[in-house]
Design an enzyme around this catalytic site. Structure first.
Site, PDB file in Angstrom:
ATOM      1  N   ASP A  18       0.831  -1.209   0.000  1.00 61.21           N
ATOM      2  CA  ASP A  18       0.000   0.000   0.000  1.00 61.21           C
ATOM      3  C   ASP A  18       0.865   1.259   0.000  1.00 61.21           C
ATOM      4  O   ASP A  18       1.978   1.257   0.541  1.00 61.21           O
ATOM      5  CB  ASP A  18      -0.924  -0.023   1.229  1.00 61.21           C
ATOM      6  CG  ASP A  18      -2.110   0.911   1.071  1.00 61.21           C
ATOM      7  OD1 ASP A  18      -2.322   1.440  -0.041  1.00 61.21           O
ATOM      8  OD2 ASP A  18      -2.832   1.122   2.066  1.00 61.21           O
ATOM      9  N   ASN A  66     -11.033  -2.697  -5.278  1.00 64.79           N
ATOM     10  CA  ASN A  66     -10.270  -1.736  -6.093  1.00 64.79           C
ATOM     11  C   ASN A  66     -10.932  -1.412  -7.435  1.00 64.79           C
ATOM     12  O   ASN A  66     -10.570  -0.442  -8.093  1.00 64.79           O
ATOM     13  CB  ASN A  66      -8.837  -2.212  -6.317  1.00 64.79           C
ATOM     14  CG  ASN A  66      -7.945  -2.090  -5.093  1.00 64.79           C
ATOM     15  OD1 ASN A  66      -7.033  -2.893  -4.861  1.00 64.79           O
ATOM     16  ND2 ASN A  66      -8.193  -1.073  -4.264  1.00 64.79           N
TER      17      ASN A  66
HETATM   18  C1  IPE Z   1      -5.452  -2.755  -0.148  1.00 62.61           C
HETATM   19  O1  IPE Z   1      -5.102  -1.423  -0.332  1.00 62.61           O
HETATM   20  C2  IPE Z   1      -5.434  -3.507  -1.450  1.00 62.61           C
HETATM   21  C3  IPE Z   1      -4.139  -3.690  -2.082  1.00 62.61           C
HETATM   22  C4  IPE Z   1      -2.988  -3.312  -1.608  1.00 62.61           C
HETATM   23  C5  IPE Z   1      -4.167  -4.382  -3.337  1.00 62.61           C
HETATM   24  P1  IPE Z   1      -6.206  -0.282  -0.510  1.00 62.61           P
HETATM   25  O2  IPE Z   1      -5.451   0.988  -0.674  1.00 62.61           O
HETATM   26  O3  IPE Z   1      -7.157  -0.647  -1.578  1.00 62.61           O
HETATM   27  O4  IPE Z   1      -6.966  -0.338   0.881  1.00 62.61           O
HETATM   28  P2  IPE Z   1      -7.886   0.748   1.610  1.00 62.61           P
HETATM   29  O5  IPE Z   1      -8.877   1.213   0.599  1.00 62.61           O
HETATM   30  O6  IPE Z   1      -6.991   1.860   2.057  1.00 62.61           O
HETATM   31  O7  IPE Z   1      -8.482   0.020   2.777  1.00 62.61           O
HETATM   32  C1  IPE Z   2      -1.534   0.228  -3.392  1.00 67.77           C
HETATM   33  O1  IPE Z   2      -1.306   1.596  -3.421  1.00 67.77           O
HETATM   34  C2  IPE Z   2      -1.721  -0.351  -4.788  1.00 67.77           C
HETATM   35  C3  IPE Z   2      -3.079  -0.873  -5.061  1.00 67.77           C
HETATM   36  C4  IPE Z   2      -4.091  -0.893  -4.237  1.00 67.77           C
HETATM   37  C5  IPE Z   2      -3.290  -1.403  -6.404  1.00 67.77           C
HETATM   38  P1  IPE Z   2      -2.519   2.629  -3.443  1.00 67.77           P
HETATM   39  O2  IPE Z   2      -2.882   2.896  -4.855  1.00 67.77           O
HETATM   40  O3  IPE Z   2      -3.640   2.146  -2.577  1.00 67.77           O
HETATM   41  O4  IPE Z   2      -1.823   3.898  -2.803  1.00 67.77           O
HETATM   42  P2  IPE Z   2      -2.461   4.932  -1.779  1.00 67.77           P
HETATM   43  O5  IPE Z   2      -3.036   4.149  -0.644  1.00 67.77           O
HETATM   44  O6  IPE Z   2      -3.526   5.669  -2.532  1.00 67.77           O
HETATM   45  O7  IPE Z   2      -1.332   5.802  -1.375  1.00 67.77           O
HETATM   46 MG    MG Z   3      -4.073   2.387  -0.632  1.00 63.51          MG
END
Ligand code: IPE
Ligand code: IPE
Ligand code: MG
Length: 239
Positions: A18, A66
């Site tokens: 993340d 997602n």
């Molecule tokens: C969790 O991260 C999913 C992945 C890393 C693939 P998210 O960024 O989607 O999670 P939330 O929305 O902050 O809970």
């Molecule tokens: C994790 O990084 C990657 C996926 C969930 C695919 P994020 O895209 O959630 O990054 P933040 O949380 O917005 O910084």
């Molecule tokens: Mg995220």
């Protein structure tokens, strides 16, 4: 006390990768640049875990939820999966890595699911690290598909509802043949599971770090493993 430390490498490390978006934003770059940098970090960690002889590494790449992101970001991520599968499968195979995917394949582009199947077939007999990639995965989805299998079996007369065991449930879930995660790492400072493995994290040691995923390197992984190795896992038992 030191003799309580388990001092053993985790067999299965699972990572909620993340913070790509925030990494990019802090550089005044678009979110997709963060995903590109996150992919590089993921490739480095795969290589490092394989060298360290970790048995199973799971990377949470895309969650059931997602899909609700802007269509442009989702499309970019899907194209990134496809090009990465095309570019890396052979390289992983040469490293004896066994590739496995978990998640709902019905909503993915067939171009991607075809490559996923090919990668699994090509590497299925490899004896090195298992690289499990969670894509369109959610812990609730996993339980849903498990319950569907279980209900088919009870309706088919294989066993009665009151005969259902924990082992039956385990066998219906996504990876009955692999150990549950010993260590769960989540980067970027968020302290939640976000619908990742709900059943299989029952006794995982949780490790949260503020490091954003694109900055998560070999030293950061070593720090997580060192923290894990200091812990005493009791599994409900007395010390
Ligand atoms: C969790 O991260 C999913 C992945 C890393 C693939 P998210 O960024 O989607 O999670 P939330 O929305 O902050 O809970
Ligand atoms: C994790 O990084 C990657 C996926 C969930 C695919 P994020 O895209 O959630 O990054 P933040 O949380 O917005 O910084
Ligand atoms: Mg995220």
């Amino acid at each position: 006390m030191s003799n309580h430390h388990q001092c053993q490498l985790p067999k299965h490390i699972a990572i909620i990768m993340d913070g790509n978006g925030r990494w990019a934003a802090s550089r005044f770059m678009p979110r997709i640049a963060g995903h590109q940098a996150g992919l590089q970090a993921a490739k480095n960690i795969v290589k490092y875990c394989a060298e360290k002889k970790i048995a199973v590494l799971t990377l949470f790449a895309f969650s059931s939820e997602n899909w609700s992101r802007p269509i442009k970001e989702v499309s970019f991520l899907m194209e990134l999966f496809l090009s990465t599968l095309e570019a890396e499968t052979k390289r992983f195979h040469e490293k004896e890595i066994r590739i496995k995917f978990i998640g709902d394949r019905t909503r993915l582009d067939p171009r991607i699911t075809r490559k996923m199947q090919e990668a699994e077939n090509l590497t299925q007999h490899n004896k090195g690290m298992v690289l499990m990639i969670a894509i369109d995965y959610g812990g609730q989805w996993d339980m849903q598909q498990a319950l569907q299998k279980i209900m088919e079996k009870t309706l088919g007369g294989e066993y009665k509802p009151h005969e259902l065991t924990v082992a039956h449930i385990e066998n219906a879930l996504s990876f009955p043949d692999l150990p549950h995660p010993d260590l769960l790492i989540r980067t970027s400072g968020e302290k939640r599971i976000s619908n990742f493995m709900l059943w299989q994290l029952a006794y995982a040691e949780l490790y949260f770090t503020d490091t954003l995923w694109p900055d998560f390197n070999e030293a950061a992984l070593d720090a997580a493993i060192a923290d894990y190795m200091k812990r005493e896992r009791r599994f409900g038992n007395a010390s």
